[in-house]
Motif scaffolding. Structure first.
Motif, short mmCIF file in Angstrom:
data_model
loop_
_atom_site.label_atom_id
_atom_site.label_comp_id
_atom_site.label_asym_id
_atom_site.label_seq_id
_atom_site.Cartn_x
_atom_site.Cartn_y
_atom_site.Cartn_z
N LEU A 46 25.70 21.36 -32.81
CA LEU A 46 26.31 21.24 -34.14
C LEU A 46 26.57 19.76 -34.42
O LEU A 46 27.64 19.25 -34.13
CB LEU A 46 27.63 22.03 -34.20
CG LEU A 46 27.54 23.55 -33.97
CD1 LEU A 46 28.92 24.15 -33.97
CD2 LEU A 46 26.67 24.21 -35.02
N ARG A 47 25.58 19.09 -34.92
CA ARG A 47 25.75 17.68 -35.23
C ARG A 47 26.67 17.51 -36.42
O ARG A 47 26.56 18.29 -37.38
CB ARG A 47 24.38 17.03 -35.51
CG ARG A 47 23.39 17.15 -34.37
CD ARG A 47 23.90 16.47 -33.12
NE ARG A 47 22.93 16.56 -32.03
CZ ARG A 47 23.20 16.23 -30.77
NH1 ARG A 47 24.42 15.82 -30.47
NH2 ARG A 47 22.28 16.31 -29.84
N PRO A 48 27.62 16.59 -36.37
CA PRO A 48 27.82 15.52 -35.39
C PRO A 48 28.75 15.86 -34.23
O PRO A 48 29.16 14.96 -33.51
CB PRO A 48 28.44 14.42 -36.25
CG PRO A 48 29.26 15.16 -37.25
CD PRO A 48 28.49 16.41 -37.56
N LEU A 49 29.14 17.13 -34.02
CA LEU A 49 29.95 17.47 -32.85
C LEU A 49 29.17 17.16 -31.58
O LEU A 49 27.96 17.37 -31.51
CB LEU A 49 30.32 18.95 -32.86
CG LEU A 49 31.35 19.44 -33.88
CD1 LEU A 49 31.66 20.91 -33.62
CD2 LEU A 49 32.62 18.63 -33.81
N LYS A 50 29.87 16.69 -30.57
CA LYS A 50 29.24 16.38 -29.30
C LYS A 50 29.26 17.62 -28.40
O LYS A 50 30.16 18.43 -28.46
CB LYS A 50 29.95 15.22 -28.61
CG LYS A 50 29.90 13.92 -29.39
CD LYS A 50 30.64 12.81 -28.65
CE LYS A 50 30.57 11.51 -29.44
NZ LYS A 50 31.31 10.42 -28.75
N SER A 51 28.26 17.73 -27.56
CA SER A 51 28.18 18.76 -26.51
C SER A 51 27.88 20.16 -27.02
O SER A 51 27.73 21.07 -26.24
CB SER A 51 29.47 18.80 -25.67
OG SER A 51 29.73 17.54 -25.11
#
Length: 333
Positions: free
Chosen positions: A116-121
């Motif tokens: 889920l960009r921009p969420l990381k990981s």
């Protein structure tokens, strides 16, 4: 003091004596405190930078509120497959280590990893495999019997339905998150073995958001969304601010829940087949065996609380008298 600035032996002795006389309970207290501090130092637990108590952050309250709205949207995804009214309830957030969550999973489950960009990981979506089997049975007209426990793998039909179900849930999740940040979802992998599920390191903290899904004719099942806590940190302030911004939206949410509750309220419905008229003398003279002639109207009303809501034609269905609706009043729609 001697002329060269050095203390003589007598002066040193007098100074030490003065210090001993100046010893007070404060000195003893200081010594005790020093001893206690030393003991406490020996009893201190080791601390590693980056570790913290795994408790849901108060600043993630906005995520919990978003979960309540997501529960309503998940219902719209599940009901077309279940072909029945479905209840979806959001559970309180839980924060734990990734290894703890993974260890509690059954040997066979459905795990979908999405970026889920921009969420990381990224984010993990876990779905009960027995629920997937039940949905397939219900979707193709099954009788709603409890599904047999899944033990090995999904069938091709289950795989297709699972893909549509998971993508639909993620689509609704992205829609709910759009009020905080625009997310771009992308499927990274699907797994059925928790051992191969890789979201973060085993000792890292994750936020678990559970949803309990209860179809009208099926057993309750669970759907879980797992976020890395570190990935949510940059958005904590936005999530907290969203809770305050929603102060005026509470009424709309309350109205939505009230409307859903009202949908299950049962009301007495009646119809009037005929309205014969009698004089008072005829009414007083009525006795068993008298016959009152009536004329049936071609269309009869459907009445709720003395209000006409529709009209229809009297007929028969499955051996019982029935009313076929021909017209619905405009004010009811």
């Amino acid at each position: 003091m001697s002329g060269n600035g050095a203390l003589s032996g007598e002066e040193v002795s007098a100074l030490m004596a003065g210090l001993e006389e100046a010893s007070t309970p404060f000195g003893a207290a200081a010594a005790a405190a020093t001893g206690a501090g030393s003991a406490a130092a020996h009893a201190a637990r080791p601390f590693a930078l980056g570790n913290e108590a795994f408790r849901p952050s108060a600043r993630l309250a906005g995520l919990e509120r978003m979960g309540e709205r997501l529960a309503q949207r998940i219902r719209t995804v599940v009901e077309p497959f279940a072909r029945a009214r479905t209840q979806v309830a959001a559970e309180p957030l839980e924060t734990l280590r990734f290894e703890e969550w993974r260890a509690a999973l059954p040997g066979f489950t459905s795990l979908s990893l999405y970026r889920l960009r921009p969420l990381k990981s990224g984010m993990l979506l876990a779905i009960d495999p027995d629920f997937v089997a039940w949905l397939v049975d219900a979707f193709y007209g099954g009788g709603g019997a409890p599904a047999k426990p899944k033990t090995r793998e999904f069938t091709p039909t289950e795989e297709r339905l699972l893909s549509r179900l998971a993508d639909g849930i993620v689509e609704q999740l992205v829609e709910v998150w759009s009020e905080v940040v625009a997310l771009t979802p992308a499927l990274a992998s699907r797994e059925t073995n928790a051992t191969y599920a890789s979201l973060v390191r085993a000792d890292e903290a994750v936020v678990l958001q559970r949803f309990t899904i209860t179809p009208a004719q099926g057993r309750a099942a669970g759907v879980s969304i797992l976020y890395p806590l570190g990935a949510l940190r940059p958005y904590e302030a936005l999530l907290a601010a969203k809770v305050h911004d929603e102060g005026g939206a509470g009424d709309a949410e309350w109205r939505m829940r009230l409307a859903e509750a009202l949908e299950t309220v049962r009301l007495p419905v009646r119809s009037v087949l005929a309205r014969p008229e009698l004089t008072l003398s005829q009414l007083v003279a009525l006795k068993p065996g008298d016959v009152i002639p009536i004329t049936l109207n071609p269309r009869v009303p459907l009445i709720v609380a003395n209000r006409r809501i529709a009209s229809g034609t009297i007929g028969e269905q499955d051996g019982r008298a029935a009313l076929m609706i021909d017209h619905v009043e405009r004010t009811v729609r």
